[in-house]
Enzyme design. Structure first.
Site: not given
Ligand SMILES: *Cc1c(COP(=O)(O)O)cnc(C)c1O
Length: 360
Positions: A102, A172, A196
């Protein structure tokens, strides 16, 4: 009807109470004779839904006055572009820490808009740890500094947030948002996809220090400009209404559970049970360095591909689902977000003990 234990990394398990509430309100939301999906986003009912959701997340995360809460679309991945488009506007320079897939995707996107300095990386050991950060390597003139606080695929998590001084810190937090109280004064912008730890996919939460917005260049599309969404209170265009409603129910659920301090305590208890078992097991082990272990995503391995496959299959038959690890790590991964009950983790460990007895 039997609910299974879903250990998926995302879209992930949601609190049963929340799903029941949504089911109850499905056909007739609070006497208006419609479902939330059918409501006008400018009407009284939805205005109340979005305002309550905003007020509740401000309360549970103790968000300071000078930060704005935005409910956007495009997933966490759209933030990989929105962050540089909005913030890389002075020296066209940014610092990133590379802790896995990511971060790499975010880095690739940022490189389209300016200079990216990789301050530290754990790629040398397949991202099994959070690298030590040396402030001497930080760029004094970076427009921002970027980290991924919890690395969903590898099961690593920052235990200490870097002090970046006057350089804005962007995080993030997709897979550990709302798992733990956060001192927001250490951050300037955080974002997280809903699927999540907050609700169904479709909504992305952004919390931004207000003065960071409004400095994007004129050619940035309106929808990709944080200022647009701040000015319209996330209602510039039709927002992801149902996802916001569900996230709102999750925020209420967290409040009822006693807030983030209580949630954190339960998360630690859950993770500890699994880590303690892994420590003494002669069959299973964690590939992650001890100091970097995540409370949310816990990868583990037997060391044999055949046994891993057998474990995943037999666990699934017993109602312990989606335990397969990410293809780049292999083995198993248990994602134990807020909504995973303590009993789910206990059931998993009990199954691992039985499996170890038979196959160890
Ligand atoms: C799942 C995830 C993403 C991507 O998320 P999307 O909503 O599918 O774009 C980005 N960063 C982290 C840390 C993730 O776990």
């Amino acid at each position: 009807m039997a609910r299974i234990y879903n250990f998926s990394a995302g879209p992930a398990v949601l609190p049963e109470e929340v799903l029941k509430k949504a089911a109850e309100e499905m056909l007739d939301y609070k006497g208006c004779g419609m479902s939330v999906m059918e409501l006008s986003h400018r009407g009284k009912e939805f205005t109340d839904i979005i305002e309550t959701a905003r007020a509740n997340i401000r309360e549970i995360m103790e968000i300071p006055e000078n930060y704005k809460v935005l409910f956007l679309q495009g997933g966490a991945s759209m933030q990989f572009a929105m962050v540089p488009l909005n913030l890389m506007n002075k020296n066209k320079k940014s610092d990133y820490v590379n802790t896995g897939q990511w971060s790499k995707k975010a880095i690739a996107e940022a490189k389209k808009y300016g200079e990216v300095n990789i301050v530290a990386s754990s790629e040398d050991d397949n991202f099994k740890y959070i690298p030590r950060l040396d402030p001497a390597a930080f760029s004094k003139d970076a427009d921002y500094f970027y980290i991924v606080t919890n690395n969903t695929i590898y099961g690593t998590e920052y235990k200490e947030i870097p002090d970046t001084g006057d350089v804005p810190l962007v995080a993030d937090m997709s897979s550990n948002i709302l798992s733990d109280p956060v001192d927001l004064s250490k951050f300037d912008l955080i974002f997280a996809g809903a699927q999540k730890n907050m609700g169904p996919a479709g909504m992305t939460l952004v919390i931004i220090r207000e003065d960071l917005a409004g400095k994007a260049s004129d050619d940035v599309p309106a929808l990709l400009n944080y200022k647009t969404h701040i000015d319209s209170e996330s209602l510039y265009n039709t927002p992801p209404c149902y996802s916001i409603y569900m996230a709102g129910l999750v925020f209420k659920w967290i409040k009822e559970k006693g807030g983030l301090t209580a949630i954190k305590k339960l998360n630690h208890e859950k993770a500890q049970i699994l880590y303690d078992y892994l420590e003494q097991s002669s069959l299973f082990s964690s590939p992650v360095q001890k100091e970097s272990r995540s409370m949310m995503n816990l990868p583990f391995l037997t060391g044999s591909k055949e046994l891993d496959a057998k474990f995943i299959e037999e666990a699934s038959v017993c109602g312990l689902k989606t335990l397969k690890g990410h293809r780049t790590v292999g083995g198993m991964r248990a994602s134990i977000y807020n909504a995973m009950p303590l009993d789910g983790v206990k059931a998993l460990v009990q199954f691992m003990e039985e499996f170890e007895k038979e196959n160890g």
